[in-house]
Enzyme design. Structure first.
Site, PDB file in Angstrom:
ATOM      1  N   SER A  89      -7.976 -13.465   1.701  1.00 31.80           N
ATOM      2  CA  SER A  89      -6.580 -13.267   2.072  1.00 31.80           C
ATOM      3  C   SER A  89      -5.860 -12.607   0.905  1.00 31.80           C
ATOM      4  CB  SER A  89      -5.902 -14.603   2.408  1.00 31.80           C
ATOM      5  OG  SER A  89      -6.512 -15.207   3.523  1.00 31.80           O
ATOM      6  N   SER A 122      -1.968 -10.389  -0.361  1.00 34.77           N
ATOM      7  CA  SER A 122      -0.522 -10.525  -0.249  1.00 34.77           C
ATOM      8  C   SER A 122       0.011  -9.941   1.053  1.00 34.77           C
ATOM      9  CB  SER A 122       0.145  -9.834  -1.440  1.00 34.77           C
ATOM     10  OG  SER A 122      -0.286  -8.480  -1.534  1.00 34.77           O
ATOM     11  N   PHE A 123      -0.742  -9.031   1.670  1.00 32.10           N
ATOM     12  CA  PHE A 123      -0.234  -8.379   2.871  1.00 32.10           C
ATOM     13  C   PHE A 123      -1.151  -8.536   4.078  1.00 32.10           C
ATOM     14  CE2 PHE A 123       1.809  -5.691  -0.475  1.00 32.10           C
ATOM     15  CZ  PHE A 123       3.100  -6.140  -0.240  1.00 32.10           C
ATOM     16  N   LYS A 150      -9.604  -5.159   6.729  1.00 37.10           N
ATOM     17  CA  LYS A 150      -8.359  -5.671   6.165  1.00 37.10           C
ATOM     18  C   LYS A 150      -7.244  -5.504   7.201  1.00 37.10           C
ATOM     19  CE  LYS A 150      -5.193  -5.185   2.254  1.00 37.10           C
ATOM     20  NZ  LYS A 150      -4.936  -4.474   0.982  1.00 37.10           N
ATOM     21  N   ASP A 182      -2.723  -3.168  -9.979  1.00 38.65           N
ATOM     22  CA  ASP A 182      -3.064  -4.576  -9.770  1.00 38.65           C
ATOM     23  C   ASP A 182      -4.512  -4.851 -10.169  1.00 38.65           C
ATOM     24  OD1 ASP A 182      -2.418  -7.170  -9.122  1.00 38.65           O
ATOM     25  OD2 ASP A 182      -2.737  -6.939  -6.980  1.00 38.65           O
TER      26      ASP A 182
END
Length: 843
Positions: A550, A552-553, A573, A680
């Site tokens: 999982s 963040s989006f 995804k 990131d």
């Protein structure tokens, strides 16, 4: 690269002399041979060396020299052998180098940081036999007349940024046909695009090494490749070659390594391939090969690696293949359409380390003979039609780290002995017909190791598995009968519901116009988009059993899709569009992924943008599936039980992973226009494949850099994850490549200390960077992760690996962005550390 082609000078070397002032040597004006090879000299090459005007040999390779090479050295016209390789030298070569060095025989800048173009004046050096420029940052085109004098024997320009985008850029190949003694040809891992102007077979019959890999070359493999009867190495992987394999490929008696993977080769594997008895490495994966596997391949007597995966091969696995006792490293037959039972000859592979036969149509039972393969660390039979019980002979495979028998029809009980397989980091028995009690000891107590989903007749086990309590045998049989009836009812109801839902969606989509994402240019590419229904089927209606992560989006599921007539595991995804910024994240990933092409970045296969079964907007990315999970799960235990995978990451493996990530970021920063900032970088966004190669993923926050100024939002939104975000982002600075470098530095420190940047530190230390600074440079062994084992002298370990790594990590985490290293320099530094480590290991 094969060191035989370096032809090192015989003068004294490998004295391990440490850095000192060498400028006085410039006074040796009558010196003819200057050899300081394989020592530990540091600093710059003194300008005074240019006074040694009678030099014939100048060899300083295999040191730690840096900075620019003094120009007077390139003016010493008597030099014949110039060896600068394996240092940290930088700058560009003088454009008149071929004129100023008219007698040059060997010109070597291997594994440095040279940049700029390759001077066309090399064509004036009529005595030049060896041109060794691999692993630098040379760019531009390869000079068209570089081989015009016909003396070249070694031509090594691989691992640079050289380009060929027009037919005229390929004319250097025509000049190489003049080189009748050419033995070594390497232009791999550049940006050569299109068709070569000549047939490879027109080159010298003396060729023993050909490397064209990692480009975008089109065309066919010449049928008369066999004329190179001295060939030992052929690497054409990661290109766009089409056609079939030459039927006479077997007429290469000395061939040791044959890599043709990741092309578009079709047809059958030639029977003659089995005649190459010297072959040690064979990779034909990721092509369109069909037909059966030739039994003649069983003739190999020295083969260590066979990879035929990701093709369309059919028929049974030949017994002869499983009798190749020299197979010690890897046998990969996965992702084909092989049928029949697994031959009992599998037990002859008693020295094999990795075996993968997943995603085929193999049937019957797992042979008891598998228990003879006692060296196996990875065994994958996932996604077949295997039946029967898990054999007791598996108890002999105590070296296993990965065992995947999922998605078959195996039945019976889970063997108790598996609980005691202490090296196992991944046991997947999901989606079989296993029954009875689940062991409640050993590895089964670790939720990060064991997967048993989809086995509805299991009971007991640790509480986290949530299986029902076990009852008596009679009760179990009654439960099984009731379960069969229940499944029949559920399936019938499900089919009826799906029919109703399909009709509903058809009517609704006819009434509601399709959503067209004009903002997303990736969706208009040639990649064929995939439908919601296909993704729903591939993931069992997005079952929690297939949920593997999982973000963040959204969520990431594993699924199986038919791609190019192959059933391929993929990562899907799915964007949570109710989450603020999710659509923007989708666009960011599409914009980034549509342009990148690098084997250490996770590839996008296709996208889905449309409506789900309820008529709501749906967006998903379909990515290649990387089987060994994230670096975060390998570095850090997720429960009170120590993770065995954590122990597996030794010092050398961590070093290789660090280099893989650095090379991926170097590509994003320096080899595509405009550059991409990832934003990131952290362990959970780094995936490891079955060879422990790292792949950078998750471009949801990525930003494409443009030269023109942008209007910055008035609201402050920090891109990244706490602990990895550079300090300037918190002050409102725009994202930059320097920010990625800071995040990479934190990652590097985390990998080698085993400490997360969000950990609580003592003695007033508030960050991982400060924690390392306090120990640097004298107490680094105290903070080194105890699991990062290495076989070698402790002092050498510090000098060769630990000190350079922590120095590099701190250099990336400088407070001022301008003071941080650039990614291309980081890659060079890590390559130097890797090389020193490898050299030490081979002593």
């Amino acid at each position: 690269m094969d060191r035989r082609f370096l032809q090192r000078s015989p003068a004294s070397r490998s004295n391990f002399i440490h850095g000192q002032d060498l400028s006085w040597m410039g006074n040796l004006t009558s010196l003819t041979d200057f050899v300081l090879e394989s020592n530990m000299f540091t600093g710059n090459i003194p300008e005074t060396f240019g006074k040694m005007v009678k030099l014939i040999t100048f060899n300083v390779q295999d040191n730690q020299l840096e900075g620019h090479v003094p120009l007077p050295i390139f003016n010493i016209s008597t030099i014949r052998y110039l060896d600068l390789g394996f240092n940290r030298l930088l700058g560009s070569l003088p454009l008149d180098v071929g004129v100023k060095l008219p007698r040059i025989n060997r010109f070597n800048t291997l594994f440095n940081r040279f940049e700029g173009i390759i001077p066309p004046t090399f064509s004036n050096a009529s005595a030049l036999e060896s041109l060794l420029l691999r692993v630098n940052n040379y760019h531009g085109i390869i000079p068209r007349e570089i081989g015009i004098h016909g003396k070249l024997k070694v031509f090594a320009l691989g691992d640079n940024a050289l380009q060929a985008t027009r037919p005229s850029d390929w004319e250097f190949f025509i000049s190489l046909t003049n080189c009748s003694s050419l033995r070594f040809l390497d232009v791999g891992k550049n940006n050569l695009v299109g068709a070569m102007p000549i047939n490879i077979a027109n080159l010298s019959n003396e060729l023993s090494w050909i490397d064209l890999s990692g480009n975008q070359i089109i065309g066919t493999i010449p049928e008369d490749l066999w004329k190179f009867n001295k060939l030992t190495y052929v690497n054409l992987s990661y290109n766009l070659f089409t056609g079939t394999l030459p039927p006479d490929i077997g007429r290469l008696p000395r061939l040791n390594s044959f890599y043709i993977s990741h092309n578009r080769i079709d047809g059958k594997i030639p029977e003659s391939l089995g005649n190459i008895t010297q072959l040690s490495y064979l990779s034909l994966s990721n092509n369109f090969l069909d037909g059966s596997i030739p039994t003649s391949l069983g003739n190999f007597t020295k083969l260590e690696v066979m990879d035929l995966s990701c093709n369309s091969l059919t028929g049974q696995i030949p017994q002869e293949i499983l009798a190749i006792t020299s197979l010690t490293r890897r046998l990969n037959l996965s992702n084909n359409a092989l049928i029949g039972s697994i031959p009992s000859q599998i037990g002859l592979l008693n020295s094999l380390v990795k075996m993968d036969m997943s995603m085929n149509k193999l049937s019957g039972g797992i042979p008891e003979a598998i228990g003879s393969c006692v060296q196996l660390s990875s065994l994958n039979f996932q996604g077949n039609l295997l039946q029967g019980r898990i054999p007791e002979s598996l108890n002999n495979l105590r070296s296993l780290q990965t065992l995947d028998l999922s998605k078959n029809s195996l039945e019976g009980r889970i063997p108790e002995f598996l609980a005691n397989f202490t090296f196992l980091t991944n046991l997947n028995l999901s989606f079989n017909k296993l029954s009875g009690p689940v062991p409640n000891t050993g590895i089964f107590c670790n939720a990060t190791i064991v997967l048993l989903l989809g086995n509805k007749m299991l009971c007991g086990g640790p509480p986290y598995m949530q299986f029902p309590s076990c009852s008596s045998e009679d009760s179990d049989q009654a439960s099984v009968h009731r379960l069969h009836v229940l499944i029949f009812c559920i399936v019938g109801t499900f089919i009826f519901s799906m029919c109703c839902m399909t009709a509903y969606c058809f009517i609704k989509t006819r009434m509601k116009p399709d959503i067209v994402d004009n903002e997303n240019p990736f969706l208009n590419e040639t990649n064929e988009r995939i439908s919601y229904a296909e993704l729903q089927a591939a993931t069992d209606s997005f079952s929690p059993a297939n949920l593997i992560g999982s973000g963040s989006f959204g969520n990431v599921y594993i699924g199986n899709l038919i791609i190019d007539q192959n059933l391929v595991p993929v990562a899907i995804k799915v964007l949570n569009l109710s989450q603020r910024g999710a659509s923007r994240s989708f666009l960011s990933e599409c914009h980034a992924l549509r342009r990148i092409r690098h084997r250490k970045l996770v590839k996008v296969i296709t996208v889905c943008s449309g409506l789900d079964q309820n008529g709501d907007e749906f967006k998903a990315l379909v990515l290649e599936f990387i089987c060994n999970g994230s670096l975060d799960k390998w570095l850090h235990a997720t429960s009170t039980t120590t993770s065995t995978s954590y122990r597996k990451l030794n010092l050398v493996t961590r070093l290789h992973i660090a280099l893989d990530v650095a090379e991926a970021l170097e590509y994003l920063h320096h080899h595509i226009v405009p550059p991409i900032v990832h934003c990131d970088i952290k362990p959970s966004n780094i995936l490891l494949d079955d060879d422990m190669m790292a792949h950078v993923t998750d471009f949801g926050l990525a930003k494409i850099m443009h030269s023109e100024p942008r209007i910055q939002s008035s609201s402050l939104v920090i891109k990244g994850t706490i602990g990895y975000v550079p300090p300037e982002y918190g002050a409102g600075s725009q994202v930059s490549m320097d920010g990625d470098i800071y995040s990479y530095g934190v990652l590097l420190l985390e990998m080698f200390t085993g400490r997360k940047p969000t950990d609580n530190f003592i003695d007033g230390v508030t960050s991982l960077v400060d924690y390392v600074k306090m120990a640097y440079p004298n107490n680094l062994l105290e903070i080194l992760d105890a699991s990062a084992t290495y076989n070698g002298n402790t002092q050498e370990l510090v000098e060769l690996v630990i000190y350079p790594i922590f120095r590099l990590g701190l250099a990336c985490c400088k407070e001022s962005p301008r003071e941080r290293m650039k990614m291309d320099d980081i890659v060079k530094e890590l390559n130097a550390v890797k090389k020193a480590c490898s050299a030490h290991a081979t002593k």
